[in-house]
Design a protein around this motif. Structure first.
Motif, PDB file in Angstrom:
ATOM      1  N   GLU A  21       0.820  -1.214   0.000  1.00  0.00           N
ATOM      2  CA  GLU A  21       0.000   0.000   0.000  1.00  0.00           C
ATOM      3  C   GLU A  21       0.857   1.268   0.000  1.00  0.00           C
ATOM      4  O   GLU A  21       0.339   2.358  -0.226  1.00  0.00           O
ATOM      5  CB  GLU A  21      -0.911   0.032   1.234  1.00  0.00           C
ATOM      6  CG  GLU A  21      -1.993  -1.013   1.234  1.00  0.00           C
ATOM      7  CD  GLU A  21      -2.857  -0.929   2.472  1.00  0.00           C
ATOM      8  OE1 GLU A  21      -3.111   0.180   2.971  1.00  0.00           O
ATOM      9  OE2 GLU A  21      -3.276  -1.998   2.959  1.00  0.00           O
ATOM     10  N   ILE A  22       2.136   1.124   0.273  1.00  0.00           N
ATOM     11  CA  ILE A  22       3.017   2.280   0.374  1.00  0.00           C
ATOM     12  C   ILE A  22       3.885   2.374  -0.878  1.00  0.00           C
ATOM     13  O   ILE A  22       4.654   1.464  -1.181  1.00  0.00           O
ATOM     14  CB  ILE A  22       3.882   2.192   1.653  1.00  0.00           C
ATOM     15  CG1 ILE A  22       2.968   2.147   2.880  1.00  0.00           C
ATOM     16  CG2 ILE A  22       4.846   3.370   1.727  1.00  0.00           C
ATOM     17  CD1 ILE A  22       3.681   1.946   4.196  1.00  0.00           C
ATOM     18  N   THR A  23       3.722   3.463  -1.597  1.00  0.00           N
ATOM     19  CA  THR A  23       4.520   3.725  -2.789  1.00  0.00           C
ATOM     20  C   THR A  23       5.332   4.992  -2.548  1.00  0.00           C
ATOM     21  O   THR A  23       5.164   5.664  -1.531  1.00  0.00           O
ATOM     22  CB  THR A  23       3.629   3.934  -4.035  1.00  0.00           C
ATOM     23  OG1 THR A  23       2.909   5.169  -3.873  1.00  0.00           O
ATOM     24  CG2 THR A  23       2.661   2.778  -4.225  1.00  0.00           C
ATOM     25  N   LYS A  27       1.131   9.632   0.477  1.00  0.00           N
ATOM     26  CA  LYS A  27       1.100  10.701   1.488  1.00  0.00           C
ATOM     27  C   LYS A  27       1.030   9.997   2.841  1.00  0.00           C
ATOM     28  O   LYS A  27      -0.046   9.669   3.335  1.00  0.00           O
ATOM     29  CB  LYS A  27      -0.093  11.626   1.245  1.00  0.00           C
ATOM     30  CG  LYS A  27       0.054  12.417  -0.037  1.00  0.00           C
ATOM     31  CD  LYS A  27      -1.089  13.380  -0.236  1.00  0.00           C
ATOM     32  CE  LYS A  27      -0.845  14.176  -1.514  1.00  0.00           C
ATOM     33  NZ  LYS A  27      -1.922  15.144  -1.755  1.00  0.00           N
ATOM     34  N   PHE A  28       2.212   9.737   3.398  1.00  0.00           N
ATOM     35  CA  PHE A  28       2.320   8.838   4.543  1.00  0.00           C
ATOM     36  C   PHE A  28       1.575   9.317   5.778  1.00  0.00           C
ATOM     37  O   PHE A  28       1.143   8.518   6.594  1.00  0.00           O
ATOM     38  CB  PHE A  28       3.801   8.555   4.870  1.00  0.00           C
ATOM     39  CG  PHE A  28       4.623   9.770   5.166  1.00  0.00           C
ATOM     40  CD1 PHE A  28       4.732  10.264   6.441  1.00  0.00           C
ATOM     41  CD2 PHE A  28       5.309  10.417   4.146  1.00  0.00           C
ATOM     42  CE1 PHE A  28       5.501  11.386   6.719  1.00  0.00           C
ATOM     43  CE2 PHE A  28       6.090  11.531   4.400  1.00  0.00           C
ATOM     44  CZ  PHE A  28       6.183  12.023   5.700  1.00  0.00           C
ATOM     45  N   ARG A  60       7.724  16.935   9.271  1.00  0.00           N
ATOM     46  CA  ARG A  60       6.548  17.815   9.267  1.00  0.00           C
ATOM     47  C   ARG A  60       6.345  18.496   7.919  1.00  0.00           C
ATOM     48  O   ARG A  60       5.216  18.682   7.465  1.00  0.00           O
ATOM     49  CB  ARG A  60       6.671  18.888  10.351  1.00  0.00           C
ATOM     50  CG  ARG A  60       6.101  18.473  11.688  1.00  0.00           C
ATOM     51  CD  ARG A  60       6.015  19.638  12.656  1.00  0.00           C
ATOM     52  NE  ARG A  60       7.320  20.118  13.111  1.00  0.00           N
ATOM     53  CZ  ARG A  60       8.076  19.513  14.008  1.00  0.00           C
ATOM     54  NH1 ARG A  60       7.654  18.390  14.562  1.00  0.00           N
ATOM     55  NH2 ARG A  60       9.240  20.008  14.365  1.00  0.00           N
ATOM     56  N   ASN A  61       7.437  18.862   7.265  1.00  0.00           N
ATOM     57  CA  ASN A  61       7.361  19.578   5.996  1.00  0.00           C
ATOM     58  C   ASN A  61       7.222  18.650   4.788  1.00  0.00           C
ATOM     59  O   ASN A  61       7.039  19.119   3.669  1.00  0.00           O
ATOM     60  CB  ASN A  61       8.577  20.479   5.815  1.00  0.00           C
ATOM     61  CG  ASN A  61       8.615  21.590   6.847  1.00  0.00           C
ATOM     62  OD1 ASN A  61       7.578  22.069   7.287  1.00  0.00           O
ATOM     63  ND2 ASN A  61       9.806  21.991   7.248  1.00  0.00           N
ATOM     64  N   SER A  62       7.319  17.358   5.013  1.00  0.00           N
ATOM     65  CA  SER A  62       7.198  16.373   3.930  1.00  0.00           C
ATOM     66  C   SER A  62       5.762  15.903   3.805  1.00  0.00           C
ATOM     67  O   SER A  62       5.051  15.779   4.800  1.00  0.00           O
ATOM     68  CB  SER A  62       8.100  15.170   4.198  1.00  0.00           C
ATOM     69  OG  SER A  62       9.449  15.557   4.198  1.00  0.00           O
ATOM     70  N   GLN A  63       5.359  15.635   2.577  1.00  0.00           N
ATOM     71  CA  GLN A  63       4.022  15.107   2.323  1.00  0.00           C
ATOM     72  C   GLN A  63       4.073  13.643   1.882  1.00  0.00           C
ATOM     73  O   GLN A  63       3.266  12.838   2.316  1.00  0.00           O
ATOM     74  CB  GLN A  63       3.331  15.938   1.228  1.00  0.00           C
ATOM     75  CG  GLN A  63       3.090  17.378   1.617  1.00  0.00           C
ATOM     76  CD  GLN A  63       2.168  17.511   2.819  1.00  0.00           C
ATOM     77  OE1 GLN A  63       1.131  16.862   2.884  1.00  0.00           O
ATOM     78  NE2 GLN A  63       2.567  18.330   3.772  1.00  0.00           N
TER      79      GLN A  63
END
Length: 77
Positions: A21-23, A27-28, A60-63
């Protein structure tokens, strides 16, 4: 640095989420399992596996997973 290896290690930080499910575009923070503990696990993983210093502000700044990958990759350049 190998993106697939980073993705595999990143996905391993989520115990209850199927790694498929994680690519790289996931958007973790939208994953049900996301928590501050997971954030700390990702920071520790980046340090232990890739010798990269990722900070809380970086998370925090990562999507997306790719955003974190790019932070780690930049330190390896």
């Amino acid at each position: 640095m190998d993106q697939n290896l980073f993705l595999k290690k990143f996905a391993e930080q989520f115990e209850d989420t199927d790694p498929s499910e994680i690519t790289i575009a996931t958007k973790f923070k939208e994953l049900d399992e996301w928590s501050s503990i997971t954030a700390l696990s990702i920071i520790a993983m980046c340090d232990e596996e890739f010798d990269a210093k990722v900070k809380g502000d970086d998370i925090r700044n990562s999507q997306t997973v790719e955003d974190v990958y790019n932070i780690v990759k930049a330190q390896k350049a």
